[in-house]
Design an enzyme around this catalytic site. Sequence first.
Site, short mmCIF file in Angstrom:
data_model
loop_
_atom_site.label_atom_id
_atom_site.label_comp_id
_atom_site.label_asym_id
_atom_site.label_seq_id
_atom_site.Cartn_x
_atom_site.Cartn_y
_atom_site.Cartn_z
N LYS A 13 -2.87 -0.19 -8.73
CA LYS A 13 -3.09 1.25 -8.91
C LYS A 13 -1.79 1.99 -9.21
O LYS A 13 -1.76 2.87 -10.05
CB LYS A 13 -3.73 1.88 -7.66
CG LYS A 13 -5.09 1.33 -7.31
CD LYS A 13 -5.72 2.12 -6.17
CE LYS A 13 -4.96 2.08 -4.86
NZ LYS A 13 -4.84 0.74 -4.23
N ARG A 88 -9.32 7.95 0.35
CA ARG A 88 -9.50 6.60 0.85
C ARG A 88 -10.63 6.51 1.87
O ARG A 88 -10.92 5.43 2.38
CB ARG A 88 -8.20 6.18 1.55
CG ARG A 88 -7.60 4.88 1.00
CD ARG A 88 -6.20 4.82 1.55
NE ARG A 88 -5.56 3.58 1.48
CZ ARG A 88 -4.44 3.38 0.77
NH1 ARG A 88 -3.97 4.31 -0.02
NH2 ARG A 88 -3.82 2.23 0.85
N ARG A 127 5.47 -9.73 -2.98
CA ARG A 127 6.20 -8.59 -3.56
C ARG A 127 7.50 -8.32 -2.81
O ARG A 127 7.50 -8.21 -1.58
CB ARG A 127 5.27 -7.37 -3.47
CG ARG A 127 5.83 -6.11 -4.05
CD ARG A 127 4.73 -5.12 -4.29
NE ARG A 127 4.19 -4.53 -3.07
CZ ARG A 127 3.28 -3.55 -3.06
NH1 ARG A 127 2.82 -3.07 -4.20
NH2 ARG A 127 2.84 -3.06 -1.92
N ARG A 160 8.31 -5.02 2.03
CA ARG A 160 7.75 -3.88 2.77
C ARG A 160 7.08 -4.43 4.01
O ARG A 160 6.40 -5.45 3.95
CB ARG A 160 6.69 -3.18 1.90
CG ARG A 160 7.20 -1.93 1.24
CD ARG A 160 6.25 -1.43 0.18
NE ARG A 160 4.91 -1.10 0.69
CZ ARG A 160 3.95 -0.57 -0.05
NH1 ARG A 160 4.17 -0.32 -1.34
NH2 ARG A 160 2.77 -0.28 0.46
N ARG A 171 -4.92 -4.55 6.03
CA ARG A 171 -5.12 -3.51 5.00
C ARG A 171 -6.37 -3.81 4.18
O ARG A 171 -7.10 -2.90 3.79
CB ARG A 171 -3.89 -3.46 4.07
CG ARG A 171 -2.68 -2.82 4.73
CD ARG A 171 -1.41 -3.07 3.96
NE ARG A 171 -1.32 -2.31 2.74
CZ ARG A 171 -0.46 -2.57 1.75
NH1 ARG A 171 0.35 -3.61 1.86
NH2 ARG A 171 -0.43 -1.82 0.69
P1 AMP Z 1 -0.42 2.41 -0.23
O1 AMP Z 1 0.97 2.35 -0.73
O2 AMP Z 1 -1.33 3.30 -1.03
O3 AMP Z 1 -1.04 1.04 0.00
O4 AMP Z 1 -0.36 3.11 1.22
C1 AMP Z 1 0.43 2.57 2.26
C2 AMP Z 1 -0.12 3.03 3.61
O5 AMP Z 1 -0.07 4.47 3.70
C3 AMP Z 1 -1.58 2.69 3.87
O6 AMP Z 1 -1.75 1.37 4.36
C4 AMP Z 1 -1.96 3.75 4.90
O7 AMP Z 1 -1.44 3.44 6.18
C5 AMP Z 1 -1.21 4.98 4.39
N1 AMP Z 1 -2.04 5.75 3.44
C6 AMP Z 1 -1.81 5.93 2.10
N2 AMP Z 1 -2.76 6.70 1.56
C7 AMP Z 1 -3.62 7.03 2.55
C8 AMP Z 1 -4.82 7.78 2.61
N3 AMP Z 1 -5.35 8.37 1.53
N4 AMP Z 1 -5.43 7.90 3.83
C9 AMP Z 1 -4.92 7.33 4.93
N5 AMP Z 1 -3.80 6.58 4.93
C10 AMP Z 1 -3.14 6.43 3.76
#
Ligand code: AMP
Length: 216
Positions: A13, A88, A127, A160, A171
């Site tokens: 994404k 989400r 990654r 990360r 996740r």
């Molecule tokens: P991402 O980089 O999009 O995978 O986001 C990393 C982490 O940030 C996720 O595993 C969540 O803990 C938090 N996060 C990101 N976007 C959201 C969202 N829309 N709602 C809740 N938690 C989020």
Amino acid sequence: MRLVLLGPPGAGKGTQSSRLATELRAVHLSSGDILRAERKSQTELGKLAQTFMDAGSLVPDDLILRMMICRISGPEASGGFVLDGFPRTIPQAEGLDERLAMLKRPIDRVVSINADDSVVSRRLTGRWTCPKDSSVFNESYSPPRRAGVCDLCGTALVRRKDDEPQVVSQRLTTYHAETRPLIDYYRGRGVLTSIDGNAEIDDVYARIVAACRGNG
Ligand code: AMP
């Protein structure tokens, strides 16, 4: 254009949204990137989000909605946006819809990038990122020339915390339980296109562009 990209973590994404936003002259809003920046600056929100992120679970809806609605309502998003990682959950999608209805700027299209758990898991756990210039490498797909070292600046690469295998597995569980229901939510609103994300970056990009043009 106002676009939402849905998909499991590791579906691509981030890469696709950033390219699309440039092409559409829209703003790319990644909730994960915004939260990571808040953490880096040690803001109140960043500190609150930290534990949830490191555990691979979701940050509470009210915090995320406040953070994202503020950006979506701002002048920089008035020419269009690509949302990446938000919404989400169903309450987040409802909060977003409510706000966009008030602004009279509804979502034009939601593209769901489908990818198998085994594929995204391999992408995420492989990654590695450069802490200095943010370059991203992947053990399997785009390895650095010298193992563990950034090609551009020679800094030691880091993984990360949420790309560690146990957190990746959490996740993915969170994605299936909380985010996948959004596919039906947006299908019901007639704005959803699903595409196959188990492919090369350029092929996936072409499928997203076709979906945005209504040919998907
Ligand atoms: P991402 O980089 O999009 O995978 O986001 C990393 C982490 O940030 C996720 O595993 C969540 O803990 C938090 N996060 C990101 N976007 C959201 C969202 N829309 N709602 C809740 N938690 C989020």
